[in-house]
Design a protein around this motif. Structure first.
Motif, short mmCIF file in Angstrom:
data_model
loop_
_atom_site.label_atom_id
_atom_site.label_comp_id
_atom_site.label_asym_id
_atom_site.label_seq_id
_atom_site.Cartn_x
_atom_site.Cartn_y
_atom_site.Cartn_z
N LEU A 75 64.08 33.19 -11.70
CA LEU A 75 62.75 32.62 -11.81
C LEU A 75 61.67 33.69 -11.85
O LEU A 75 61.60 34.55 -10.96
CB LEU A 75 62.49 31.67 -10.63
CG LEU A 75 61.12 30.96 -10.60
CD1 LEU A 75 60.95 30.07 -11.84
CD2 LEU A 75 60.97 30.14 -9.32
N TRP A 76 60.83 33.65 -12.88
CA TRP A 76 59.64 34.48 -12.97
C TRP A 76 58.42 33.58 -12.91
O TRP A 76 58.41 32.48 -13.48
CB TRP A 76 59.60 35.25 -14.29
CG TRP A 76 60.65 36.29 -14.45
CD1 TRP A 76 61.29 36.98 -13.46
CD2 TRP A 76 61.18 36.78 -15.69
NE1 TRP A 76 62.19 37.87 -14.01
CE2 TRP A 76 62.14 37.77 -15.36
CE3 TRP A 76 60.93 36.49 -17.02
CZ2 TRP A 76 62.86 38.46 -16.35
CZ3 TRP A 76 61.63 37.17 -17.99
CH2 TRP A 76 62.59 38.15 -17.66
N LEU A 77 57.37 34.03 -12.23
CA LEU A 77 56.14 33.26 -12.11
C LEU A 77 54.95 34.12 -12.51
O LEU A 77 54.87 35.29 -12.16
CB LEU A 77 55.95 32.77 -10.67
CG LEU A 77 57.03 31.85 -10.10
CD1 LEU A 77 56.76 31.55 -8.64
CD2 LEU A 77 57.10 30.56 -10.90
N THR A 106 58.98 30.72 -15.77
CA THR A 106 60.03 31.08 -16.73
C THR A 106 61.35 31.13 -16.00
O THR A 106 61.50 31.82 -14.99
CB THR A 106 59.76 32.44 -17.38
OG1 THR A 106 58.50 32.42 -18.04
CG2 THR A 106 60.85 32.78 -18.39
N LEU A 107 62.32 30.39 -16.51
CA LEU A 107 63.70 30.48 -16.04
C LEU A 107 64.48 31.27 -17.08
O LEU A 107 64.59 30.86 -18.23
CB LEU A 107 64.31 29.09 -15.85
CG LEU A 107 63.94 28.37 -14.56
CD1 LEU A 107 64.34 26.90 -14.63
CD2 LEU A 107 64.59 29.03 -13.35
N HIS A 108 64.99 32.44 -16.67
CA HIS A 108 65.70 33.30 -17.60
C HIS A 108 67.15 33.43 -17.14
O HIS A 108 67.45 33.27 -15.95
CB HIS A 108 65.04 34.68 -17.66
CG HIS A 108 65.14 35.44 -16.37
ND1 HIS A 108 66.14 36.35 -16.10
CD2 HIS A 108 64.36 35.41 -15.26
CE1 HIS A 108 65.97 36.85 -14.89
NE2 HIS A 108 64.89 36.30 -14.35
N PRO A 109 68.05 33.74 -18.05
CA PRO A 109 69.47 33.84 -17.66
C PRO A 109 69.76 35.14 -16.93
O PRO A 109 69.45 36.23 -17.44
CB PRO A 109 70.20 33.80 -19.01
CG PRO A 109 69.21 34.32 -20.00
CD PRO A 109 67.86 33.90 -19.49
N PRO A 110 70.34 35.09 -15.73
CA PRO A 110 70.77 36.32 -15.07
C PRO A 110 71.80 37.09 -15.91
O PRO A 110 71.83 38.31 -15.91
CB PRO A 110 71.39 35.82 -13.76
CG PRO A 110 70.81 34.47 -13.54
CD PRO A 110 70.60 33.90 -14.91
N ASP A 111 72.63 36.33 -16.63
CA ASP A 111 73.60 36.91 -17.54
C ASP A 111 72.98 36.94 -18.94
O ASP A 111 72.54 35.91 -19.44
CB ASP A 111 74.87 36.07 -17.55
CG ASP A 111 75.98 36.66 -18.40
OD1 ASP A 111 75.68 37.43 -19.32
OD2 ASP A 111 77.16 36.33 -18.15
N PRO A 112 72.93 38.10 -19.61
CA PRO A 112 72.31 38.15 -20.93
C PRO A 112 72.99 37.27 -21.96
O PRO A 112 72.43 37.02 -23.03
CB PRO A 112 72.42 39.64 -21.32
CG PRO A 112 73.45 40.22 -20.43
CD PRO A 112 73.39 39.42 -19.16
N ALA A 113 74.18 36.75 -21.65
CA ALA A 113 74.86 35.86 -22.60
C ALA A 113 74.08 34.58 -22.82
O ALA A 113 74.15 33.98 -23.90
CB ALA A 113 76.27 35.55 -22.10
#
Length: 234
Positions: A64-66, A76-83
């Motif tokens: 989670l980024w705010l 923003t919810l981004h994937p911890p795994d770049p996949a």
């Protein structure tokens, strides 16, 4: 296949992700989920952000980024795994949306009517991507994109504040001067090191006539970047 049968680690398709959380106010943009909330003064934005972090639980630090601004909170919810995004991130998205709705603050892609959530990238056309990439990595203070450190791969802001930079293969040189250059504003005591790193990475110093206000640099193909500071502008 239902949501419940999907393994938490399986990367989901864009269509699946968009359909799963679209009615909750999230939008799938460039491999991430993004949403916004219209709020009041900054103290309220901070309080709401804190509650949503708690709702997200232990996974907040991973995905989670705010972005907190007076009047608006962007998530923003981004994937911890770049996949890519998985069912874990979808669960966080639902929990955050539910918590926000219970507070009377529904998520929306455009919470205040000014602009929808978005993601920005900059493309640099190049004949030899491997030759110019180190310059841009150095002059911007950027890092390899997660999962991609190859000589032609994009580069990203390690603090996730600036746009990603990627490189587009050209088939032939252009005779005319580029009509776009980047200004990189840095602390005045950071400028010498940034310029030195850019030159060591193959950059060219085109002009220092206006230093320390700005230095004009170029990558080996002539794409320009100015390193600027506050000095010399009074």
């Amino acid at each position: 296949m239902t949501e419940e049968t999907i393994d938490d680690g399986v990367v989901l398709s864009a269509a699946h992700i968009s359909a799963a959380v679209g009615d909750l106010g999230w939008r799938y943009v460039l491999g991430t989920l993004r949403a916004s909330i219209r709020l009041g003064p900054l103290w309220q934005v901070a309080e709401v952000a804190t509650e949503l972090i708690r709702a997200c639980g232990a996974g907040a630090d991973e995905c989670l980024w705010l972005d907190l601004r007076p009047g608006r909170l962007e998530l923003t919810l981004h994937p911890p795994d770049p996949a890519g995004l998985t069912a874990r991130e979808l669960a966080h998205a639902r929990m955050i949306a539910t918590t926000a709705a219970e507070m009377g603050l529904p998520l929306a892609p455009d919470a205040d009517g000014r602009r929808s959530v978005q993601a920005l990238e900059i493309a640099v056309d190049a004949l030899d991507i491997a030759e110019i990439r180190p310059f841009w990595k150095a002059v911007l203070g950027y890092a390899d994109e997660p999962g991609g450190g190859g000589p032609r791969d994009p580069i990203v802001d390690p603090l996730a504040q600036g746009p990603a930079l990627w490189f587009q293969q050209m088939t032939g040189p252009r005779a005319e001067r580029n009509r776009l250059h980047l200004d990189v504003s840095v602390p005045h005591d950071e400028a010498p090191a940034r310029i030195r790193a850019a030159l060591n990475a193959g950059g060219i110093l085109l002009s220092e006539a206006r230093a320390p206000s700005f230095w004009i640099l170029a990558d080996p193909e002539g794409n320009e970047a100015c390193v600027t500071t506050w000095q010399g502008r009074d």
